[in-house]
Design a protein around this motif. Structure first.
Motif, PDB file in Angstrom:
ATOM      1  N   LEU A 106       0.451  -1.152  -0.464  1.00 41.37           N
ATOM      2  CA  LEU A 106       0.063  -0.012   0.230  1.00 41.37           C
ATOM      3  C   LEU A 106       0.917   1.019   0.076  1.00 41.37           C
ATOM      4  N   PRO A 107       0.831   1.991  -1.427  1.00 43.69           N
ATOM      5  CA  PRO A 107       1.913   2.896  -1.238  1.00 43.69           C
ATOM      6  C   PRO A 107       1.519   4.568  -1.071  1.00 43.69           C
ATOM      7  N   TYR A 108       1.733   5.257  -0.443  1.00 41.63           N
ATOM      8  CA  TYR A 108       1.330   6.106   0.735  1.00 41.63           C
ATOM      9  C   TYR A 108       2.269   7.487  -1.277  1.00 41.63           C
ATOM     10  N   MET A 109       0.929   8.175  -1.536  1.00 40.06           N
ATOM     11  CA  MET A 109       1.843   9.057  -2.585  1.00 40.06           C
ATOM     12  C   MET A 109       1.456  10.314  -2.867  1.00 40.06           C
ATOM     13  N   SER A 110       2.344  11.135  -3.508  1.00 40.51           N
ATOM     14  CA  SER A 110       1.391  12.382  -4.101  1.00 40.51           C
ATOM     15  C   SER A 110       0.082  12.122  -5.069  1.00 40.51           C
ATOM     16  N   PRO A 111      -0.921  12.926  -4.427  1.00 44.87           N
ATOM     17  CA  PRO A 111      -2.367  11.809  -5.466  1.00 44.87           C
ATOM     18  C   PRO A 111      -2.139  12.441  -7.820  1.00 44.87           C
ATOM     19  N   ASP A 112      -1.397  11.768  -8.356  1.00 38.60           N
ATOM     20  CA  ASP A 112      -0.748  11.627  -9.502  1.00 38.60           C
ATOM     21  C   ASP A 112      -1.219  11.482 -10.221  1.00 38.60           C
ATOM     22  N   LEU A 113      -1.715  10.916 -11.464  1.00 41.01           N
ATOM     23  CA  LEU A 113      -2.275  10.069 -12.277  1.00 41.01           C
ATOM     24  C   LEU A 113      -1.782   9.026 -13.027  1.00 41.01           C
ATOM     25  N   MET A 114      -0.335   9.984 -13.509  1.00 39.88           N
ATOM     26  CA  MET A 114       0.652   9.067 -13.831  1.00 39.88           C
ATOM     27  C   MET A 114       1.218   8.010 -13.135  1.00 39.88           C
ATOM     28  N   ALA A 115       1.735   8.615 -11.706  1.00 36.43           N
ATOM     29  CA  ALA A 115       1.889   7.670 -11.221  1.00 36.43           C
ATOM     30  C   ALA A 115       1.229   6.658  -9.669  1.00 36.43           C
ATOM     31  N   ALA A 116       0.092   7.601 -10.146  1.00 30.28           N
ATOM     32  CA  ALA A 116      -0.701   6.497  -9.778  1.00 30.28           C
ATOM     33  C   ALA A 116      -0.776   4.770 -10.515  1.00 30.28           C
ATOM     34  N   LYS A 117      -0.928   5.385 -11.780  1.00 28.27           N
ATOM     35  CA  LYS A 117      -0.793   3.783 -12.745  1.00 28.27           C
ATOM     36  C   LYS A 117       0.258   2.780 -12.937  1.00 28.27           C
ATOM     37  N   ASN A 118       1.012   3.636 -12.788  1.00 27.69           N
ATOM     38  CA  ASN A 118       2.633   3.102 -12.834  1.00 27.69           C
ATOM     39  C   ASN A 118       2.727   1.708 -11.381  1.00 27.69           C
ATOM     40  N   LEU A 119       1.894   2.600 -10.278  1.00 30.15           N
ATOM     41  CA  LEU A 119       1.352   2.043  -9.066  1.00 30.15           C
ATOM     42  C   LEU A 119       0.910   0.316  -9.683  1.00 30.15           C
ATOM     43  N   VAL A 120       0.318   0.607  -9.969  1.00 28.21           N
ATOM     44  CA  VAL A 120      -1.327  -0.255 -10.553  1.00 28.21           C
ATOM     45  C   VAL A 120      -0.181  -1.392 -11.316  1.00 28.21           C
ATOM     46  N   ASN A 121       0.503  -1.223 -12.768  1.00 27.56           N
ATOM     47  CA  ASN A 121       1.698  -1.796 -12.929  1.00 27.56           C
ATOM     48  C   ASN A 121       2.375  -2.405 -12.324  1.00 27.56           C
ATOM     49  N   ALA A 122       3.044  -1.754 -11.609  1.00 26.10           N
ATOM     50  CA  ALA A 122       3.790  -2.350 -10.460  1.00 26.10           C
ATOM     51  C   ALA A 122       3.807  -3.189  -9.330  1.00 26.10           C
ATOM     52  N   GLY A 123       2.386  -3.320  -9.651  1.00 22.70           N
ATOM     53  CA  GLY A 123       1.028  -4.602  -8.230  1.00 22.70           C
ATOM     54  C   GLY A 123       1.063  -3.968  -6.973  1.00 22.70           C
ATOM     55  N   ALA A 124       1.145  -3.041  -6.385  1.00 19.67           N
ATOM     56  CA  ALA A 124       0.460  -2.630  -5.606  1.00 19.67           C
ATOM     57  C   ALA A 124      -1.275  -3.275  -5.485  1.00 19.67           C
ATOM     58  N   ALA A 125      -1.488  -3.090  -3.766  1.00 20.09           N
ATOM     59  CA  ALA A 125      -2.769  -3.174  -3.741  1.00 20.09           C
ATOM     60  C   ALA A 125      -3.271  -2.620  -3.173  1.00 20.09           C
ATOM     61  N   ALA A 126      -3.153  -0.821  -3.439  1.00 19.37           N
ATOM     62  CA  ALA A 126      -4.027  -0.061  -2.757  1.00 19.37           C
ATOM     63  C   ALA A 126      -3.062   1.473  -3.501  1.00 19.37           C
ATOM     64  N   VAL A 127      -3.925   2.140  -3.768  1.00 19.76           N
ATOM     65  CA  VAL A 127      -2.849   3.363  -3.571  1.00 19.76           C
ATOM     66  C   VAL A 127      -3.253   4.282  -1.882  1.00 19.76           C
ATOM     67  N   MET A 128      -2.719   5.399  -1.900  1.00 17.86           N
ATOM     68  CA  MET A 128      -2.430   6.077  -0.966  1.00 17.86           C
ATOM     69  C   MET A 128      -2.039   7.399  -0.655  1.00 17.86           C
ATOM     70  N   PRO A 129      -3.377   8.008  -1.769  1.00 21.44           N
ATOM     71  CA  PRO A 129      -3.122   9.492  -1.618  1.00 21.44           C
ATOM     72  C   PRO A 129      -2.870  10.353  -0.939  1.00 21.44           C
ATOM     73  N   LEU A 130      -2.033  11.273  -0.507  1.00 19.72           N
ATOM     74  CA  LEU A 130      -1.978  12.387   0.909  1.00 19.72           C
ATOM     75  C   LEU A 130      -3.411  13.452   0.275  1.00 19.72           C
ATOM     76  N   GLY A 131      -4.233  13.757   1.743  1.00 18.81           N
ATOM     77  CA  GLY A 131      -5.532  15.043   1.087  1.00 18.81           C
ATOM     78  C   GLY A 131      -5.032  16.504   1.904  1.00 18.81           C
ATOM     79  N   ALA A 132      -3.458  16.091   2.568  1.00 22.07           N
ATOM     80  CA  ALA A 132      -3.016  17.653   2.492  1.00 22.07           C
ATOM     81  C   ALA A 132      -1.804  17.089   2.907  1.00 22.07           C
ATOM     82  N   PRO A 133      -0.851  17.509   3.771  1.00 22.38           N
ATOM     83  CA  PRO A 133       1.042  17.488   4.297  1.00 22.38           C
ATOM     84  C   PRO A 133       0.670  16.540   5.470  1.00 22.38           C
ATOM     85  N   ILE A 134       1.264  16.001   5.957  1.00 26.51           N
ATOM     86  CA  ILE A 134       1.009  14.744   6.713  1.00 26.51           C
ATOM     87  C   ILE A 134       1.293  15.721   7.990  1.00 26.51           C
TER      88      ILE A 134
END
Length: 255
Positions: free
Chosen positions: A128-156
């Motif tokens: 489950l990767p924590y990420m900045s919400p970017d569509l291309m990065a999310a698609k790459n995470l899907v292709n990399a085998g992520a089970a979910a994506v975890m975009p930030l709502g605001a800085p931690i």
């Protein structure tokens, strides 16, 4: 039943909680109970098998899913090493990837996160990767085998809510994996808002741990996540630019 499936596990609660920042670790079991969360994240550096006082695992009931995170990793190699260590210590094969080299805003490094995800997914981890919400990065995470994506709502840790709402909405629309909003959620209303737009789950730590009453705040977040999910499934009414009366403006007075 409305189940969330991650990997091969069915979850009946969509609130994930963390274990950092609590004023007293002894209240963590009560917070877990009040929140009804089934997935508990923790930093591996808080696990000390030689010290009863400092071992965070002693405060997490055995029948919950552990989600160790790679907090402290500055690149993919470090994240992979931490993940392997967590598994070797008996924390299971779920892992939240955090790769952060930005010391000011603490924003995740999407490139290094994708690299770590690919390596660990091939090794059988539920990533489950924590990420900045970017569509291309999310698609790459899907292709990399992520089970979910975890975009930030605001800085931690900022508690500012869904400052990236429109970017998260795009991920929800385009990514065929669970989208779990992580970081920045400061109020139960923020969590409900994330669920209302279609997020599959939220992860909350700071807002619960630093509340005046963390146990009751855990309960509040549990209810808000459930309410937001029900609202999403019920298809919330559309917003409109102009006023529209809910009752007829003409009627018996004009007869």
């Amino acid at each position: 039943m409305d189940k969330l499936i991650i990997g091969d596990v069915e979850l009946d609660n969509r609130l994930f909680i963390g274990t950092g920042k609590f004023p007293n670790k002894k209240i963590i079991p009560d917070v877990i109970k009040s929140s009804e969360s089934k997935v508990i994240t923790m930093a591996l550096r808080r696990v000390d098998l030689k010290s009863k006082e400092e071992n965070i695992l002693d405060y997490i009931p055995k029948d919950y899913i552990l989600l160790p995170n790679t907090s402290g990793a500055r690149n993919a190699d470090e994240a992979v090493r931490i993940a392997r260590l967590a598994k070797a210590m008996g924390c299971g094969n779920w892992i939240k990837i955090e790769v952060i080299s930005d010391n000011k805003y603490l924003l995740p490094d999407n490139y290094e996160t994708i690299k770590a995800t690919e390596t660990l997914a091939k090794e059988g981890f539920v990533v489950l990767p924590y990420m900045s919400p970017d569509l291309m990065a999310a698609k790459n995470l899907v292709n990399a085998g992520a089970a979910a994506v975890m975009p930030l709502g605001a800085p931690i840790g900022t508690n500012r809510g869904l400052e990236t709402k429109e970017l998260i909405r795009i991920l929800i629309d385009e990514i065929n994996l669970p989208v779990i909003v992580d970081a920045g959620i400061g109020k139960p209303s923020h969590a409900a808002e994330a669920m209302e737009i279609g997020a599959d789950a939220v992860l909350v730590n700071t807002a619960i741990a630093t509340a005046g009453d963390p146990i009751n705040m855990g309960k509040a977040f549990n209810l808000s996540v459930k309410a937001g999910r029900i609202a999403y499934l019920s298809k919330t009414a559309p917003e409109k630019e102009f006023a529209e009366a809910s009752s007829p403006l003409t009627g018996f007075l004009n007869k």
